[in-house]
Design a protein around this motif. Structure first.
Motif: not given
Length: 255
Positions: A12-13, A51-55, A191-195, A231-234
């Motif tokens: 994971s990231v 996992p920290a977000a990749l911004l 998954l959400l961390a990958t932005g 879909e998760l982000q929405l």
């Protein structure tokens, strides 16, 4: 040596998405956090788990190396020499070089996408090098050992290639959705961390991944994960809009 079958099955990231420095600056997740500009969490335990977000922009492709990869890193001299402090996001070229792989496959993948990408072994169905325990899946009232087992169990008998070619993406999407539902915490957060960054599976599979040797691939597995991510982000943005309306007493508007 070119990238083998385990390449692209990364963990994971993990970095709060500052711009990543070139590989020459050193590993992205040593204790001193030189590469990847890792941001610290207020709570150390939370940092170790999430996992920290990749911004922002990625200067290079990154792969997530979770705490579960510690035994893999320790057993491989090249990886151990990097002094990685898991869990973390790591530059894929750096990890690949430590494993004796030519970076040409990563270069070809970046050229194909037009920008850098992220990946994680958790997004793969098979884990022959990096560690991840696939959750059992219950689909249609039947229990399968994991996403790969479900996928192969759906192949037509007698074999019909044309029929399978029409069905296989839908079958894989069903498997991935069930996998996400079976492991909602870790996979969802990862998954959400990958932005908004592209996802790409670098491996000798020109259908589900991107083949580093032929520099071709449909990358369908990553496309499915990106679809689920959207879909998760929405859904998250909708939840935030509802929460904002409740807190402020304002009229509820679409996100």
């Amino acid at each position: 040596r070119t990238w083998g079958r385990t390449v692209g099955q990364w963990g994971s990231v993990r970095t709060v998405g500052q711009r990543l420095n070139p590989p020459s600056a050193g590993p992205s997740c040593p204790p001193e956090r030189r590469v990847g500009q890792m941001s610290s969490y207020e709570n150390a335990a939370e940092q170790a788990e999430k996992p920290a977000a990749l911004l922002g922009q990625l200067d290079e492709p990154v792969v997530w190396l979770s705490a579960a990869q510690a035994s893999v890193v320790a057993a491989h001299p090249g990886l151990a020499a990097l002094g990685l402090a898991l869990p973390c996001w790591a530059p894929q070229r750096l990890v690949g070089r430590a494993l004796g792989h030519d970076p040409g496959g990563v270069d070809a993948a970046v050229a194909h996408l037009g920008r850098s990408y992220a990946w994680a072994t958790e997004f793969e169905n098979v884990h022959s090098f990096w560690r991840y325990d696939e959750p059992p899946l219950t689909i249609g009232g039947r229990v399968y050992a994991g996403s790969e087992a479900y996928y192969h169990a759906q192949k037509p008998q007698p074999w019909d290639k044309a029929l399978w070619d029409r069905r296989k993406r839908r079958v894989m999407e069903t498997a991935v959705r069930a996998k996400l539902a079976a492991d909602p915490g870790g996979l969802r957060e990862l998954l959400l961390a990958t932005g908004q960054h592209p996802l790409l599976s670098l491996k000798r599979d020109a259908v589900w991944g991107f083949d580093p040797v032929t520099a071709r691939g449909e990358n369908l597995l990553a496309e499915i994960w990106m679809q689920l991510r959207a879909e998760l982000q929405l859904a998250e943005s909708g939840s935030l809009a509802v929460a904002d309306a409740a807190d402020g007493g304002t009229e509820l508007r679409p996100p």
